[in-house]
Design a protein around this motif. Structure first.
Motif, PDB file in Angstrom:
ATOM      1  N   TYR A 293      -6.006  -4.898  -4.510  1.00  0.00           N
ATOM      2  CA  TYR A 293      -6.493  -4.147  -5.873  1.00  0.00           C
ATOM      3  C   TYR A 293      -5.727  -2.712  -5.327  1.00  0.00           C
ATOM      4  CZ  TYR A 293      -8.536   0.776  -6.797  1.00  0.00           C
ATOM      5  OH  TYR A 293      -8.951   1.583  -7.433  1.00  0.00           O
ATOM      6  N   LEU A 294      -5.615  -2.272  -4.313  1.00  0.00           N
ATOM      7  CA  LEU A 294      -4.082  -1.127  -4.283  1.00  0.00           C
ATOM      8  C   LEU A 294      -3.244  -1.438  -4.998  1.00  0.00           C
ATOM      9  CD1 LEU A 294      -5.068   0.693  -0.888  1.00  0.00           C
ATOM     10  CD2 LEU A 294      -6.366   1.564  -2.953  1.00  0.00           C
ATOM     11  N   ASN A 297      -4.052  -2.429  -9.056  1.00  0.00           N
ATOM     12  CA  ASN A 297      -4.780  -1.550  -9.846  1.00  0.00           C
ATOM     13  C   ASN A 297      -4.776  -2.398 -11.435  1.00  0.00           C
ATOM     14  OD1 ASN A 297      -6.249   1.173 -10.290  1.00  0.00           O
ATOM     15  ND2 ASN A 297      -3.948   1.861 -11.564  1.00  0.00           N
ATOM     16  N   THR A 298      -5.635  -2.808 -11.337  1.00  0.00           N
ATOM     17  CA  THR A 298      -6.123  -4.115 -12.599  1.00  0.00           C
ATOM     18  C   THR A 298      -7.768  -3.637 -12.539  1.00  0.00           C
ATOM     19  OG1 THR A 298      -6.562  -6.229 -11.623  1.00  0.00           O
ATOM     20  CG2 THR A 298      -4.305  -5.153 -12.971  1.00  0.00           C
ATOM     21  N   ALA A 302     -10.111  -5.122  -9.108  1.00  0.00           N
ATOM     22  CA  ALA A 302     -11.245  -3.908  -8.490  1.00  0.00           C
ATOM     23  C   ALA A 302     -12.604  -4.998  -8.338  1.00  0.00           C
ATOM     24  CB  ALA A 302     -11.025  -3.002  -9.051  1.00  0.00           C
ATOM     25  N   ALA A 332     -12.834   2.334  -9.623  1.00  0.00           N
ATOM     26  CA  ALA A 332     -11.568   1.520 -10.791  1.00  0.00           C
ATOM     27  C   ALA A 332     -12.723   0.693 -11.446  1.00  0.00           C
ATOM     28  CB  ALA A 332     -11.065   0.736  -9.066  1.00  0.00           C
ATOM     29  N   PRO A 431       2.652   2.750  -5.417  1.00  0.00           N
ATOM     30  CA  PRO A 431       2.684   2.036  -7.237  1.00  0.00           C
ATOM     31  C   PRO A 431       4.063   2.787  -7.748  1.00  0.00           C
ATOM     32  CG  PRO A 431       0.246   2.458  -5.884  1.00  0.00           C
ATOM     33  CD  PRO A 431       1.431   3.258  -5.400  1.00  0.00           C
TER      34      PRO A 431
END
Length: 536
Positions: A293-294, A297-298, A302, A332, A431
């Motif tokens: 996830y990190l 980042n979607t 998450a 998130a 990122p």
């Protein structure tokens, strides 16, 4: 024969004999057996204290008696004693959370002191419940570091490098760090029972130090203990003129630890490779989904992490690392999910982060609370929790990036960009959006070539920003054709570009003004086609 109460002020509710027995249990524990330097440190300061000489314990005497330092030892240039004291405190915390959870006597060393206190435990776990032992991620042994300038491979610098690395890696939640141990990959390969099997360690870090041409260089090799495979080798160096003594090694150790031990570091990435991750316990796999996830980042990543972490917590209720990860995944989901579910999710974020902090504070838990406050437009709390994260984990690049991003909202833009720059220097695998924010900072400072080098396409929530910064940097550099292409790409994604920038709460007023002025000027000069019409 035990000493009477009151003769030794560091004995609280126990006598010297009971304290000595408590010390032997700690020294014989798994964690301290795997960290001989920390074991020697604790044995010395505890023995001196029980002999009534605790008030004589100073940095100089410990350095000479335990750390093999000579009369030339100077605490302002050599941090070895302070580093080892922090290491001992962390190991004591781990011991009393796991193997020593039901010990009747507890040993503590308060910050700023080297004198241990022996206290009778005020709480006894129920006898029908096992002592809590939480999964905290893979095990890493800090092995031998060789001084290539020394005939026997040993020196204060090589020992200090290993000690500094042990401390630096211990700052990263999600790792169990053991050592330093004066062993190499040959001693810990497949089929070798101790200490890799005993400690459930998956990786070894070994390496070397060298001073050459007035530069101090530390080289580290990460070894997979299951296969003896070299995962990665990395090198960090500095001019000796910039530093003195162990200050250089401490900074180099933080840089190496960030590249390997961060959530996006080489160790976690290696652990996640398909062949290996399938053989890991379910708790590890939940952590790996959080790292995924990190990276991405979607909303989907998450949600997958949140589901796996909930399941892992049903097996290990109260695990502070899992709780902090869960709070981060949930916030998130709140940022990008259904607005109707936001109040319930925010309440869960706060509860999980608060529970994690009550057990073991972490930068991840503080940033989760900061992000929750941001969503509620409580900027004072947002900035307060972000700064708490920085104070707790000042060398964790993920924490520095998140804190910088959060402080950018109605906060100090210069401080935010400096934090993001520090995160990127520690770990370049941050990122894409991290690079784009630094590029924006470079553009505002008039460093257009630097801005162009960093700017890249970015994922949500600001898909236009990379193209805008690229376009404006190219325009300032006189590369108008490429500027047209990038500005058109930004307008295709966000046709009402100026309106979006003007209403964004990410940028302080001066940043919004500079972006809008640049876009307006570029559009007035560049031969842009009209944006495609939108239909309702």
């Amino acid at each position: 024969m035990s000493l009477p109460f009151g003769q030794i002020p560091e004995l609280v509710g126990c006598d010297a004999e009971q304290a000595g027995e408590a010390l032997q249990r700690v020294l014989a524990s798994r964690s301290f057996q795997a960290a001989p330097k920390a074991r020697d440190f604790l044995r010395y300061v505890a023995t001196e204290t029980l002999a009534g000489r605790g008030q004589r314990l100073k940095e100089f005497t410990i350095a000479r008696s335990v750390m093999d330092r000579g009369t030339e030892f100077a605490s302002h240039t050599d941090s070895a004693v302070r580093v080892q004291a922090r290491r001992v405190r962390l190991l004591l915390e781990r011991y009393y959370a796991e193997d020593g959870a039901d010990d009747p006597i507890r040993i503590t060393i308060r910050k700023g002191s080297y004198v241990p206190t022996f206290s009778a435990s005020t709480t006894t776990p129920p006898q029908d419940e096992p002592a809590t032992e939480w999964t905290e991620g893979p095990g890493l042994i800090i092995g031998r570091f060789v001084d290539l300038n020394s005939p026997d491979g040993k020196s204060a610098q090589s020992i200090g490098a290993a000690e500094s690395l042990a401390h630096a890696f211990s700052q990263f939640p999600g790792l169990n760090v053991y050592g330093p141990i004066s062993l190499t990959a040959d001693d810990l390969g497949p089929g070798k029972e101790f200490p890799a099997t005993t400690l459930r360690a998956q990786y070894l870090l070994e390496g070397s130090v060298r001073v050459e041409r007035e530069r101090l260089r530390v080289t580290a090799r990460l070894i997979d203990l299951e296969t003896s495979r070299l995962v990665v080798a990395t090198t960090a160096d500095r001019d000796l003129e910039q530093f003195s003594g162990f200050q250089a090694e401490g900074q180099l150790a933080s840089e190496i630890a960030a590249q390997l031990g961060d959530y996006r570091g080489d160790l976690q990435r290696d652990l996640a490779r398909p062949g290996r991750s399938a053989r890991l316990p379910s708790t590890y796999q939940a952590m790996l989904l959080f790292y995924d996830y990190l990276d991405h980042n979607t909303q989907a990543s998450a949600a997958a992490a949140e589901q796996a972490l909930q399941a892992a917590l049903s097996d290990e209720p109260g695990n502070p690392l899992l709780l902090a990860m869960l709070a981060s995944a949930q916030v998130a989901m709140t940022e990008t999910g259904d607005a109707g579910q936001a109040p319930a999710l925010l309440a869960a974020v706060k509860a999980n982060a608060a529970q994690a902090l009550s057990i073991r504070p972490s930068g991840l838990a503080y940033t989760a609370l900061s992000r929750a406050a941001l969503l509620e437009s409580d900027f004072a709390t947002c900035h307060q929790e972000a700064r708490r994260a920085i104070a707790l984990e000042p060398t964790n690049p993920t924490v520095l990036f998140l804190a910088g991003y959060l402080l950018a909202h109605h906060g100090d833009w210069t401080e935010a960009i400096n934090l993001i720059d520090s995160a990127l220097r520690l770990n370049p695998r941050m990122p894409t959006y991290c690079f784009t924010l630094r590029a924006l900072g470079s553009y505002l400072d008039g460093r257009w070539a630097d801005a162009l080098a960093d700017a890249a396409d970015t994922p949500e929530p600001h898909p236009y920003l990379g193209a805008v910064v690229r376009a404006l940097a190219l325009y300032r550099l006189g590369q108008h054709e490429a500027a047209v292409t990038n500005l058109a790409a930004a307008m295709a994604v966000s046709p009402h570009l100026e309106q979006i920038v003007a209403s964004s709460d990410l940028y302080p007023e001066q940043v919004r003004r500079a972006l809008l002025d640049g876009i307006t000027e570029a559009k007035g000069v560049l031969p842009l086609a009209d944006p495609p019409a939108t239909h309702t």
